[in-house]
Scaffold this active site. Sequence first.
Site, PDB file in Angstrom:
ATOM      1  N   ARG A  15      87.767  -4.087 -82.181  1.00 20.80           N
ATOM      2  CA  ARG A  15      87.968  -2.854 -80.474  1.00 20.80           C
ATOM      3  C   ARG A  15      89.305  -3.343 -80.016  1.00 20.80           C
ATOM      4  NH1 ARG A  15      85.702  -3.789 -76.581  1.00 20.80           N
ATOM      5  NH2 ARG A  15      84.531  -1.633 -76.313  1.00 20.80           N
ATOM      6  N   CYS A  45      96.700  -7.311 -92.902  1.00 23.24           N
ATOM      7  CA  CYS A  45      98.067  -6.511 -93.253  1.00 23.24           C
ATOM      8  C   CYS A  45      98.502  -5.358 -92.672  1.00 23.24           C
ATOM      9  CB  CYS A  45      98.382  -6.334 -94.724  1.00 23.24           C
ATOM     10  SG  CYS A  45      98.253  -7.761 -95.040  1.00 23.24           S
TER      11      CYS A  45
HETATM   12  N1  LLP Z   1      72.940   6.103 -77.226  1.00 25.13           N
HETATM   13  C1  LLP Z   1      73.994   6.987 -76.954  1.00 25.13           C
HETATM   14  C2  LLP Z   1      73.311   8.519 -78.159  1.00 25.13           C
HETATM   15  C3  LLP Z   1      75.254   6.787 -77.857  1.00 25.13           C
HETATM   16  O1  LLP Z   1      75.928   7.326 -78.513  1.00 25.13           O
HETATM   17  C4  LLP Z   1      75.112   5.321 -77.334  1.00 25.13           C
HETATM   18  C5  LLP Z   1      76.315   4.929 -77.939  1.00 25.13           C
HETATM   19  C6  LLP Z   1      74.011   4.613 -77.100  1.00 25.13           C
HETATM   20  C7  LLP Z   1      73.260   4.669 -76.540  1.00 25.13           C
HETATM   21  C8  LLP Z   1      74.709   3.647 -76.611  1.00 25.13           C
HETATM   22  O2  LLP Z   1      75.868   3.070 -75.282  1.00 25.13           O
HETATM   23  P1  LLP Z   1      76.187   1.755 -74.901  1.00 25.13           P
HETATM   24  O3  LLP Z   1      74.968   1.508 -73.895  1.00 25.13           O
HETATM   25  O4  LLP Z   1      76.120   0.424 -75.560  1.00 25.13           O
HETATM   26  O5  LLP Z   1      77.520   2.141 -74.275  1.00 25.13           O
HETATM   27  N2  LLP Z   1      82.111   1.564 -80.373  1.00 25.13           N
HETATM   28  C9  LLP Z   1      82.578   1.460 -78.765  1.00 25.13           C
HETATM   29  C10 LLP Z   1      81.523   1.902 -78.198  1.00 25.13           C
HETATM   30  C11 LLP Z   1      80.772   2.820 -78.899  1.00 25.13           C
HETATM   31  C12 LLP Z   1      79.444   3.954 -78.073  1.00 25.13           C
HETATM   32  C13 LLP Z   1      79.026   4.839 -79.195  1.00 25.13           C
HETATM   33  N3  LLP Z   1      78.080   4.983 -78.328  1.00 25.13           N
HETATM   34  C14 LLP Z   1      83.215   0.241 -78.631  1.00 25.13           C
HETATM   35  O6  LLP Z   1      83.502  -0.808 -78.729  1.00 25.13           O
HETATM   36  O7  LLP Z   1      83.928  -0.322 -77.153  1.00 25.13           O
END
Ligand code: LLP
Length: 432
Positions: free
Chosen positions: A329, A359
Amino acid sequence: MTQKAIPLPQLTGFSERNGCWYAEEVSLVDLAKEFGTPLYVYSKKALTQAYQAYDKACIGPGGKRRARVHYAMKANSNLAVIDCLKKLGAGFDLVSGGELSRALAIGADPKSLVFAGVGKSATEIAQALQVGVKCINVESIAELHQINRVATKLNCRAPISLRVNPDVDAQTHPYISTGLKGNKFGIAYHEVLKTYREAALLPQIDVVGIDCHIGSQITSTAPYLDALDKVLELVAQLKKEGIEIHHLDLGGGLGISYGDDSPPDITEFTNTLLDRVAERGFGHLDVVLEPGRSLVGNAGVLLTQVEYLKPGAEKNFCIVDAAMTELMRPALYEAYHAIVPVQTKAIPKTTYDIVGPVCESGDWLGRDRQMAVEEGDLLAIMSAGAYGFVMASNYNTRPKPAEIMVDGNKAFVIRAREKIQDLFSSETILPE
Ligand code: LLP
């Protein structure tokens, strides 16, 4: 440079006692000794409390259930994590055949599964239809026709909802914003009604819902209400046209505190959305919530050991054994994670960039942190329960770390540390 004066997030599963950090009743020092570092450590209590806050808010006046939590397992899909949530009553939001297989591996009820994602393959769609998921969330007209074709081949019905792109600014990092018209996600707002009319005419398609997800790490309720109002306008229009939907999926995205962010309280947030649904006359619809991060983010830390302290010409580096390979992240979003020494030391503080051994200059975990540390000390990288392990990679042929779940005074290995040989055991060299 001085350290930014950012407070620690409020945590329920991790605490400092007499200068030493604990996961529930287990000392992080003991965990590192027993299982090595880098190490992901989760608290079952923190996970449970976050889920229960949502679930409680899903029950309206008179004890009537107004909504259901479908955990977005992309945030952390370890079987132990999803099994705990299943036992608490959660359904799941999935985005791949792999996640579907995980849900089935823990015996999740297919009717508690919604399948999202912008590029589902025909194979994944077939897998979802064969097990009988609750709903496939459709993101384009092309995908709608693909689902109809696959369902025709399988001679089954396909329950679908259309994912609306409401063109609402979630005011979050551009990489995790999904509800703007420039994003690849969802069906453009002005095309949604037309697409529903088309869906209603397709022979194998059952229109069952509507859904929307505007982004992640959202720290205010306002963009959700804007998106919700736009979605409810569509639902009203569909009703007039005789296209009845049964559920409303409001997505996930609620932010957590990594330090100085102040996201809405889970209960207040959920109540605000559900009250708005009821006020607009749609209280009879089932509501699906898809939280990921807000269930698991602050239920996990990444433990790492200081390898070397390296004074530099411009910066001092604290080189640790975790890297962007364990927690991507910071490198990917310049995300802030609080980092604390696991044991307090009475030595002077120095300002360090906390970096890994990979690296890449982008391989950093924290910048300009004032810390009293020595080589061999342990650091805990906080708020690492969501989008931590799941985004880990084997870059530089680094084995993925072990994962531990603490429950009270017990610690369980929920994923063994990868072995280096396993990383290339499926590779072959060319014959002579
Ligand atoms: N539903 C859908 C359709 C989504 O695309 C996502 C997350 C969620 C639910 C869940 O969202 P949350 O409640 O976790 O915010 N890798 C990134 C976050 C990517 C989120 C993608 N979609 C990070 O580390 O911040």
